[in-house]
Design a protein around this motif. Structure first.
Motif, mmCIF file in Angstrom:
data_model
loop_
_atom_site.group_PDB
_atom_site.id
_atom_site.type_symbol
_atom_site.label_atom_id
_atom_site.label_comp_id
_atom_site.label_asym_id
_atom_site.label_seq_id
_atom_site.Cartn_x
_atom_site.Cartn_y
_atom_site.Cartn_z
ATOM 1 N N GLN A 1 28.895 90.203 36.534
ATOM 2 C CA GLN A 1 30.183 90.006 35.880
ATOM 3 C C GLN A 1 30.704 91.300 35.265
ATOM 4 N N GLU A 2 29.810 92.090 34.706
ATOM 5 C CA GLU A 2 30.218 93.361 34.108
ATOM 6 C C GLU A 2 30.752 94.321 35.172
ATOM 7 N N LEU A 3 30.148 94.312 36.336
ATOM 8 C CA LEU A 3 30.637 95.151 37.432
ATOM 9 C C LEU A 3 32.032 94.709 37.864
ATOM 10 N N SER A 4 32.210 93.403 38.012
ATOM 11 C CA SER A 4 33.513 92.881 38.402
ATOM 12 C C SER A 4 34.566 93.209 37.350
ATOM 13 N N SER B 1 29.701 104.832 42.984
ATOM 14 C CA SER B 1 28.483 104.378 42.303
ATOM 15 C C SER B 1 28.581 102.900 41.956
ATOM 16 N N CYS B 2 29.755 102.505 41.499
ATOM 17 C CA CYS B 2 29.981 101.115 41.121
ATOM 18 C C CYS B 2 29.806 100.195 42.336
ATOM 19 N N LEU B 3 30.343 100.608 43.460
ATOM 20 C CA LEU B 3 30.243 99.802 44.673
ATOM 21 C C LEU B 3 28.805 99.713 45.173
ATOM 22 N N ARG B 4 28.053 100.804 45.028
ATOM 23 C CA ARG B 4 26.649 100.794 45.466
ATOM 24 C C ARG B 4 25.851 99.763 44.671
ATOM 25 N N VAL B 5 26.082 99.753 43.360
ATOM 26 C CA VAL B 5 25.366 98.796 42.522
ATOM 27 C C VAL B 5 25.871 97.381 42.787
ATOM 28 N N ALA B 6 27.187 97.228 42.902
ATOM 29 C CA ALA B 6 27.781 95.904 43.111
ATOM 30 C C ALA B 6 27.317 95.284 44.424
ATOM 31 N N LYS B 7 27.170 96.112 45.437
ATOM 32 C CA LYS B 7 26.762 95.614 46.763
ATOM 33 C C LYS B 7 25.425 94.869 46.665
ATOM 34 N N LEU B 8 24.530 95.397 45.836
ATOM 35 C CA LEU B 8 23.209 94.784 45.686
ATOM 36 C C LEU B 8 23.271 93.476 44.904
#
Length: 605
Positions: free
Chosen positions: A427-430, A449-456
């Motif tokens: 939720q924090e990433l979104s 970087s955000c997308l790399r973490v969010a993808k996981l």
């Protein structure tokens, strides 16, 4: 918010409240909102779900001594009691011994009494000594106090079968107040004894008992429900502090309370709120919010009392008070003005969580006080390195909600957040991507970087988070095909959980991004057909515009859309009408009937 002529719902999930502990005066302790829809978003007071995303609100808890031990478990004084009665014929009467305990003026003198006479203590001496420890010990004496309580715990076990309500609650209360290692056997036996002696507990005993159980997180199971019943019968005898502590404890333990208890508590509290101190006011409103109490008389009386006592609120209580009023949707101009006047000069004393919670509340309440906001940014900029993932995410969300673009602050925020992104939950990433999109932050390194973490973490995203993320991807111009493919894979499975707004926003973003995934669109159409009755005018307009752009020609869907649009056309705003007219003119294969076309022409004038 209107983007490219389309109003997009802006949401942020809020923190659930399941993992909270009391905060002690030394400001130790750590961290609290439900999915509500609308433009503030949500989850569910305020740590379940992904555990944290809205402001984490720390109840201050009843006034506490410092907790924990600086000695790492080593005793700062030798164990001085021999637990076998000595053979000395000289005795001290129970009354004289009670006088010795009562006459102690510091912890050392009490410790000496404990060493000299401990083996002769009866249950009243034990409970009196434990209470005295709480009252006498200073912050620097926490270790010594905890060790004395441990020694007395052995005596308490010996004397437990003689105890009734008062001594039982005093012992458990002292264990919770002083902190440190707690004898689990003693706690369990106290709870068993409590069940047998519950009828002997008065209102004060019940309040101390339930507070201690909550603070110690003691497994009370069915006992707590019996305690609630006893408390309900005694509510008129509860003093102000007891009312606040009891509700705080029950909310902390998430005890299911029936309407009769809540109504009884509210009736007593409204009458006694003038006797609540600052901490009791802060804790009671926190608990009321968590338990869903929205009684107008209680809230009005609370606001009236809080306004007078705000100068006595500490920084944490100040932050929590505005946070809870925001959670409850209370926008009392007089209270807000008083709060701003009190909080602004004290902002340097706010810690990271207090700062994040305060700005979140200011944003949710729509407070546009330039002086306060400027002071907030000045202080927060210096303290950003101490913000955790939740606080960083909430702060950027609030900044976007307030429409503030402070380049220096954002630069500092980005430098701190880049290092902490792996700790952001779904939720924090979104929320972060949503806020970045609204603020126009196009930092390629951060976004990547955000997308790399969010993808996981995409499988953990809620329907709302998925919808907002795709919207943000479009606004930020993200063309990461791998991320989009992963998003589609997860979203396809979760479409049944999307509401009307999320379905509409998702198709709109997919159209802007040029996503031509037949399987996803087919799944979307199947779900949207079922939920079209829940689409409002804007949703219907946005959906038809996106369908045109994506080349969707599903006749059954268009027919269902047309049926809803005819009913809701009066609610379409001029932009919605123009958008529909453009889409109809562009897609002749939809076979829109002449009657509806004429209705659109009439609205266009």
């Amino acid at each position: 918010m209107v983007v490219l002529g389309i109003q997009v719902k802006m949401e942020v999930q809020e923190q659930a409240w399941a993992d909270e502990r009391p905060i002690w005066p030394g400001r130790g302790g750590k961290r609290t909102e439900p999915q509500t829809g609308g433009d503030d978003g949500s989850m569910a007071a305020g740590n379940t779900g992904h555990g944290r995303t809205s402001p984490a609100m720390r109840p201050a808890g009843p006034s506490q001594a410092g907790r924990g031990s600086a000695s790492g478990g080593q005793r700062s004084r030798p164990r001085r009691i021999s637990y076998e009665h000595d053979s000395d014929e000289a005795t001290t009467s129970p009354i004289a011994l009670m006088e010795k305990i009562g006459g102690c003026r510091d912890l050392s003198s009490l410790d000496q009494v404990l060493a000299d006479y401990g083996p002769r203590f009866n249950y009243r001496h034990v409970s009196s000594a434990m209470t005295k420890i709480v009252k006498l010990h200073r912050r620097q004496e926490v270790d010594m106090a905890q060790e004395m309580v441990q020694d007395l715990s052995v005596l308490a076990l010996r004397e437990l079968d003689s105890m009734d309500g008062g001594p039982i609650s005093s012992v458990l209360w002292a264990l919770a107040k002083v902190g440190g290692p707690v004898n689990p056997t003693l706690v369990q036996r106290i709870l068993v004894r409590t069940k047998k002696e519950l009828a002997s507990f008065n209102a004060h005993d019940i309040s101390n008992l339930v507070w201690a159980i909550a603070t110690l997180r003691a497994p009370s199971n069915d006992l707590i429900l019996e305690i609630v019943n006893a408390a309900e019968r005694s509510l008129p005898q509860f003093e102000a502090q007891a009312l606040s502590n009891t509700l705080w404890a029950l909310a902390t333990m998430e005890v299911p309370l029936d309407a009769s208890f809540l109504e009884g508590w509210i009736e007593c509290a409204v009458f006694k709120l003038p006797g609540f101190n600052a901490q009791a006011l802060s804790n009671s409103l926190w608990a009321a919010a968590k338990l869903g109490i929205e009684d107008k008389d209680f809230i009005a009386t609370w606001l009236s009392e809080a306004k007078l006592k705000l100068p006595a609120f500490n920084e944490q209580a100040l932050s929590n008070s505005l946070l809870v009023t925001a959670k409850l949707g209370i926008k009392d101009e007089a209270f807000i003005a008083a709060w701003l006047g009190e909080a602004k000069p004290r902002l340097p004393g706010f810690n990271a969580q207090d700062l994040a919670n305060s700005l979140w509340a200011v944003a949710k309440l729509g407070i546009q006080d330039e002086a306060f906001i400027a002071a907030w940014f000045s202080v927060a900029k210096q303290k950003l390195p101490g913000f955790n993932a939740q606080e960083l995410s909430n702060t950027l969300w609030a900044t976007a909600k307030l429409g503030i673009v402070d380049e220096a602050f954002i630069a500092t925020w980005l430098s701190v957040a880049k290092l902490k992104l792996p700790g952001f939950n779904a939720q924090e990433l979104s929320n972060t991507l949503w806020a970045a999109a609204n603020l126009g932050i196009k930092d390629e390194a951060f976004t990547a970087s955000c997308l790399r973490v969010a993808k996981l973490k995409l499988p953990e995203f809620t329907a709302q988070a998925l919808s907002n993320t795709l919207w943000a991807a479009d606004k930020l111009g993200i063309e990461d095909e791998v991320f989009i493919a992963a998003w589609l894979s997860v979203a396809k499975l979760k479409l049944p959980g999307f509401n009307a707004q999320e379905l509409s926003n998702t198709l709109w973003a997919a159209a802007n991004l040029g996503i031509q995934d037949e399987a996803f669109i087919a799944a979307w159409l199947s779900e949207a057909k079922l939920k079209l009755p829940g689409f409002n005018g804007q949703n219907l307009s946005n959906t038809l515009w996106a369908a045109d752009k994506l080349g969707i020609e599903d006749k059954a869907f268009i027919a269902a859309w047309l049926s809803e649009a005819k009913l809701k056309l009066p609610a379409f705003n001029p932009l919605d009408v123009r958008q529909v007219a453009t889409a109809i003119a562009s897609s002749e294969s939809w076979n829109i009937d002449t009657g509806f076309r004429n209705m659109i022409k009439a609205r266009l004038g």
